[in-house]
Design a protein around this motif. Structure first.
Motif, mmCIF file in Angstrom:
data_model
loop_
_atom_site.group_PDB
_atom_site.id
_atom_site.type_symbol
_atom_site.label_atom_id
_atom_site.label_comp_id
_atom_site.label_asym_id
_atom_site.label_seq_id
_atom_site.Cartn_x
_atom_site.Cartn_y
_atom_site.Cartn_z
ATOM 1 N N ARG A 167 0.829 -1.200 0.000
ATOM 2 C CA ARG A 167 0.000 0.000 0.000
ATOM 3 C C ARG A 167 0.871 1.261 0.000
ATOM 4 N NH1 ARG A 167 -5.293 -0.523 3.678
ATOM 5 N NH2 ARG A 167 -5.737 1.260 2.333
ATOM 6 N N THR A 168 1.650 1.425 -1.065
ATOM 7 C CA THR A 168 2.593 2.543 -1.139
ATOM 8 C C THR A 168 1.891 3.887 -1.292
ATOM 9 O OG1 THR A 168 2.839 2.182 -3.504
ATOM 10 C CG2 THR A 168 4.444 1.101 -2.058
ATOM 11 N N GLY A 169 0.671 3.874 -1.747
ATOM 12 C CA GLY A 169 -0.069 5.118 -1.903
ATOM 13 C C GLY A 169 -0.379 5.794 -0.591
ATOM 14 N N ILE A 203 12.568 11.572 4.776
ATOM 15 C CA ILE A 203 12.145 12.380 3.644
ATOM 16 C C ILE A 203 10.635 12.248 3.501
ATOM 17 C CG2 ILE A 203 12.615 10.510 1.982
ATOM 18 C CD1 ILE A 203 13.470 12.776 0.007
ATOM 19 N N VAL A 204 9.966 13.375 3.381
ATOM 20 C CA VAL A 204 8.529 13.379 3.167
ATOM 21 C C VAL A 204 8.270 13.093 1.698
ATOM 22 C CG1 VAL A 204 6.436 14.760 3.286
ATOM 23 C CG2 VAL A 204 8.169 14.981 5.068
ATOM 24 N N TRP A 205 7.357 12.176 1.456
ATOM 25 C CA TRP A 205 7.164 11.683 0.090
ATOM 26 C C TRP A 205 6.729 12.785 -0.878
ATOM 27 C CZ3 TRP A 205 9.853 7.783 -0.467
ATOM 28 C CH2 TRP A 205 9.696 6.872 -1.502
ATOM 29 N N THR A 206 5.813 13.631 -0.479
ATOM 30 C CA THR A 206 5.364 14.729 -1.326
ATOM 31 C C THR A 206 6.062 16.010 -0.894
ATOM 32 O OG1 THR A 206 3.188 13.694 -1.608
ATOM 33 C CG2 THR A 206 3.378 16.042 -2.137
ATOM 34 N N GLY A 207 6.827 16.583 -1.812
ATOM 35 C CA GLY A 207 7.550 17.799 -1.467
ATOM 36 C C GLY A 207 9.011 17.576 -1.152
ATOM 37 N N GLY A 208 9.343 16.385 -0.667
ATOM 38 C CA GLY A 208 10.750 16.051 -0.454
ATOM 39 C C GLY A 208 11.419 16.711 0.736
ATOM 40 N N ILE A 215 19.691 11.717 1.903
ATOM 41 C CA ILE A 215 18.534 10.868 1.649
ATOM 42 C C ILE A 215 17.804 11.392 0.428
ATOM 43 C CG2 ILE A 215 16.992 12.171 3.195
ATOM 44 C CD1 ILE A 215 15.705 9.471 3.954
ATOM 45 N N SER A 216 17.337 10.479 -0.410
ATOM 46 C CA SER A 216 16.603 10.872 -1.608
ATOM 47 C C SER A 216 15.566 9.800 -1.905
ATOM 48 C CB SER A 216 17.548 11.046 -2.795
ATOM 49 O OG SER A 216 18.224 9.835 -3.094
ATOM 50 N N ARG A 217 14.650 10.134 -2.830
ATOM 51 C CA ARG A 217 13.627 9.147 -3.179
ATOM 52 C C ARG A 217 13.356 9.167 -4.658
ATOM 53 N NH1 ARG A 217 11.569 13.980 -3.641
ATOM 54 N NH2 ARG A 217 9.335 14.358 -3.748
ATOM 55 N N ASP A 218 12.856 8.033 -5.135
ATOM 56 C CA ASP A 218 12.393 7.897 -6.504
ATOM 57 C C ASP A 218 10.940 7.460 -6.390
ATOM 58 O OD1 ASP A 218 11.665 6.980 -9.054
ATOM 59 O OD2 ASP A 218 13.740 6.444 -9.531
ATOM 60 N N ASN A 219 10.039 8.419 -6.559
ATOM 61 C CA ASN A 219 8.617 8.121 -6.366
ATOM 62 C C ASN A 219 8.119 7.060 -7.338
ATOM 63 O OD1 ASN A 219 9.220 10.862 -5.312
ATOM 64 N ND2 ASN A 219 7.090 10.796 -4.692
ATOM 65 N N ALA A 220 8.617 7.095 -8.552
ATOM 66 C CA ALA A 220 8.151 6.141 -9.565
ATOM 67 C C ALA A 220 8.527 4.707 -9.191
ATOM 68 C CB ALA A 220 8.731 6.494 -10.929
ATOM 69 N N LYS A 221 9.660 4.550 -8.515
ATOM 70 C CA LYS A 221 10.125 3.221 -8.122
ATOM 71 C C LYS A 221 9.765 2.894 -6.680
ATOM 72 C CE LYS A 221 14.094 3.131 -11.253
ATOM 73 N NZ LYS A 221 15.574 2.972 -11.364
#
Length: 125
Positions: free
Chosen positions: A27-29, A51-56, A70-76
């Motif tokens: 449930r990644t959403g 890291i906050v998912w929306t806004g970073g 720390i970084s994120r790839d939302n698509a992955k």
């Protein structure tokens, strides 16, 4: 529920670098933020970065600020922790966490969140 799988740990000499990855599934959403925590032998688990998912929005502990990113790839659905200039005191098991709740805007609450199995990072002097 979110399932988390960490990778990228290992043994490195002081001054070296490692990059940890944490892939989320399920449930990644519902994810509000993801973060990294670590636990050294005989010590309690401590916060490293999130890291906050929306806004970073990011936050780091003082002990890693300026050395870790720390970084994120939302698509992955993946979060990374780039660790540089590693020190022996960075040694420990690194856990990835995900949460859907916040204490207030931009401040995630990881209590009751989902956790990975951990990956060992060992820094030799």
């Amino acid at each position: 529920q979110v399932q988390l799988v960490e990778s990228g740990g290992g043994l490195v000499q002081a001054g070296g670098s490692l990059r940890l990855s944490c892939a989320a599934s399920g449930r990644t959403g519902s994810i509000y933020a993801m973060g990294w925590f670590r636990q050294a032998p005989g010590k309690e688990r401590e916060f490293v970065a999130h890291i906050v998912w929306t806004g970073g929005i990011t936050l780091y502990s003082d002990s890693v600020k300026g050395r870790f990113t720390i970084s994120r790839d939302n698509a992955k659905n993946t979060v990374y922790l780039q660790m540089s200039n590693l020190k022996p005191e960075d040694t420990g098991v690194y856990y990835c966490g995900a949460t859907k709740s916040a204490l207030r805007l931009g401040v995630p609450n990881f209590r009751g969140g989902d956790w990975g199995q951990g990956t060992q990072v060992t820094v030799s002097s």
